[in-house]
Motif scaffolding. Structure first.
Motif, short mmCIF file in Angstrom:
data_model
loop_
_atom_site.label_atom_id
_atom_site.label_comp_id
_atom_site.label_asym_id
_atom_site.label_seq_id
_atom_site.Cartn_x
_atom_site.Cartn_y
_atom_site.Cartn_z
N CYS B 21 1.04 -1.21 0.00
CA CYS B 21 0.09 -0.21 0.02
C CYS B 21 0.96 1.17 0.21
CB CYS B 21 -1.01 0.07 1.28
SG CYS B 21 -1.93 1.58 1.45
N CYS B 24 0.16 3.95 2.88
CA CYS B 24 0.78 3.65 4.16
C CYS B 24 1.98 3.38 4.39
CB CYS B 24 -0.20 2.34 4.87
SG CYS B 24 -1.88 3.04 5.00
N CYS B 35 -5.82 -3.06 1.96
CA CYS B 35 -4.91 -2.55 2.94
C CYS B 35 -5.79 -2.87 4.44
CB CYS B 35 -4.25 -1.35 2.85
SG CYS B 35 -3.30 -0.61 4.29
N GLN B 37 -4.78 -1.08 7.08
CA GLN B 37 -4.56 0.26 7.69
C GLN B 37 -5.67 1.25 7.21
OE1 GLN B 37 -0.93 1.69 8.21
NE2 GLN B 37 0.07 -0.13 9.29
N CYS B 38 -5.74 1.22 5.99
CA CYS B 38 -6.47 2.35 5.13
C CYS B 38 -7.59 2.04 4.22
CB CYS B 38 -5.63 3.26 4.50
SG CYS B 38 -4.88 2.62 3.17
N ASN B 40 -7.25 0.82 1.49
CA ASN B 40 -6.92 1.00 -0.10
C ASN B 40 -7.02 -0.28 -0.80
OD1 ASN B 40 -5.81 1.61 -2.47
ND2 ASN B 40 -3.70 1.94 -1.46
ZN LIG Z 1 -2.82 1.58 3.43
#
Ligand SMILES: [Zn+2]
Lengths: 382, 131
Positions: B21, B24, B35, B37-38, B40
């Motif tokens: 990603c 990130c 992803c 975390q985000c 994506n």
């Molecule tokens: Zn990400």
């Protein structure tokens, strides 16, 4: 806030039940719970079993058990969430009651791994981790805990004997517990001289092969006719975390931290209000990691607390009065329901290792290495 | 395991291919579509370095039937040279005293044989880098 109560409990001996089937174990626990509830007729059966499709090649298990219990037509559903299936089943049952749809729901957990060889059981259990990666690479449950075990010892300078002492604690508790699998004490030397499962993790630091069935009658408030017996399901919180391979910190179980934050938001629970704690210590090293991830001990301090007696019956935080997963046993899909049974016995004042004046108990369960976790707070009926 | 599943997963098993990603700056191995975390979904494939450092290891004695002939074998956490951590099997360790901190490199090896279908499964293991 939920207004749901446990009005009956039933359970079998945890053991390797060579002569009993998964259906017979279920029947035994269910009949006891129904009787204990004052013969309430359930409106639904929520069944928890995690591995029956592997171990018994049996699916649609809740409908099969429904019939075996003698109900010709009754709502039923199976809930599966790995090693925390039992907690998820309680959550579903609670929702069914809170929605107003049902008044009494029988939650029944059952597992019977002794139908298979230990290696096959191990392979079945690997189905709760992403098989495409973990199984393929030969990564067992125990190996993940072993990796973390070494990191924990190195990070905090703690010796194996201090971690393995949690298995000794579990056995010491189970001596008095009539339904526990291993009702004998073990010494730390015996634990440490047992064979390696995945070094440094020893056989006597790991949960055994356990068969068992456990059941709860869960009821709406208007169904409570014995306040001395009923226990309130005060709150259920669950959370999840990244699979082990994606984590950056291997020594914190985020799912537990998240679940506990949620629980405290819902209930305003203070740590000192927890009169006893039942945890999912599938391996000895799980115990300090769980307790520390919940914030009930500072990082690295759980082993010291054990040594100083804080987890004993008369300590500040009585832990695993049931004998825990090591000594009461770990019949996978039934385990969280055994934990809740123990909490109900404590809150009724009828437990084998009775904590005096127990009003509030916390039950923690998790799947794998805390990939998913549940916290269930139980309170004496008032 | 059936052959189609095996072929589908082959790329990342044979070569250390991760998903990356770029929002990130985070790599995932095994690779994944989204992803964590985000959120994506536009992750791209990147090749991970073949060398890294052993962070923790365990010798596995009790295992699945498919791996019982291999046992005892070693599983380790490896920090690759780009910082990505992966969990994998170690190999060629018989003559070596394993220690945290040693250098390891990826090698292509047999994982296990499927008794029923006769398929042999291959993947990536790590071996100590000889000095
Ligand atoms: Zn990400």
């Amino acid at each position: 806030m939920s207004e749901v109560y446990i009005t009956g409990i039933g359970y079998t001996q945890v053991s390797e039940h060579w002569v009993k089937s998964i259906k017979q174990l279920s029947l035994e626990a269910a009949v006891k719970a129904i009787k204990d509830s004052g013969y309430k007729k359930p409106d639904s059966i929520v069944l928890s079993s995690s591995l029956a499709s592997f171990l018994q090649h049996q699916e649609a298990l809740s409908n099969l058990i429904r019939e075996y219990l003698g109900f010709s037509n009754l709502h039923n559903i199976k809930v599966e969430a790995g090693e925390c299936s039992g907690s998820a089943a309680v959550e579903v049952a609670t929702s069914l009651i809170n929605s107003g749809r049902f008044k009494n729901v029988l939650v029944l957990g059952v597992e019977k791994p002794s139908d298979k060889l230990p290696q096959e059981f191990n392979a079945s259990l690997s189905s709760t981790l992403d098989r495409d990666y973990y199984f393929y690479n030969g990564i067992t449950h125990a190996s993940l805990f072993a990796l973390v075990y070494k990191l924990y010892m190195k990070q905090y300078g703690i010796k194996q004997e201090d971690i393995a002492a949690f298995a000794v604690h579990d056995h010491a508790m189970a001596v008095n517990v009539d339904y526990a699998q291993y009702r004998f004490p073990i010494s730390i030397d015996r634990v440490l001289s047992s064979p390696n499962v995945s070094e440094p993790l020893k056989l006597f630091e790991a949960f055994p092969t356990s068969d068992g069935a456990s059941a709860l009658m869960i009821s709406s408030k208007d169904q409570v006719d014995n306040p001395d017996y009923a226990v309130k399901l005060e709150a259920i919180s669950s959370a999840s975390d990244l699979s082990f391979v994606y984590r950056s910190d291997f020594l914190s179980f985020n799912s537990l931290r998240f679940a506990f934050e949620d629980l405290r938001k819902k209930t305003k629970l203070a740590k000192k209000d927890i009169n006893f704690l039942e945890i999912h210590d599938s391996y000895s090293i799980a115990a300090p990691l769980i307790i520390e991830s919940l914030g009930l001990a500072e990082k690295s301090e759980a082993c010291k607390m054990l040594k100083e007696g804080e987890f004993e019956k008369d300590g500040t935080l009585p832990l695993n009065m049931s004998g825990g997963l090591k000594a009461r046993g770990h019949p996978i899909g039934a385990t969280p329901i055994y934990q809740i049974v123990e909490a109900v016995l404590q809150l009724r004042g009828k437990a084998s290792n009775q904590v005096s004046n127990a009003e509030t108990g916390l039950v923690q369960s998790m799947s794998n290495i805390a990939d998913q976790a549940y916290l269930i707070l139980l309170r004496r009926y008032k | 395991m059936s052959a189609p599943i095996y072929w589908r997963e082959k790329l990342y098993r044979y070569r250390l291919v991760a998903s990356y990603c770029d929002k990130c700056n985070k790599k995932y191995y095994p690779p994944r579509p989204v992803c964590l975390q985000c959120g994506n979904t536009e992750l791209r494939e990147v090749k991970l370095p073949n060398t890294g450092t052993l962070i923790s290891f365990t010798t596995v004695y009790q295992t699945f039937p498919e791996f019982s002939k291999l046992a005892p074998y070693v599983i380790g956490i490896i920090r690759l040279d780009d910082g990505t951590t992966i969990v994998a099997q170690l190999t060629d360790v018989d003559q070596i005293e394993l220690k945290e901190g040693i250098r390891v490199e990826a090698v292509f090896r047999k994982m296990y044989e499927d008794g029923e279908s006769g398929l042999i499964y291959y993947g990536t293991k790590f071996r100590p880098v000889s000095r």
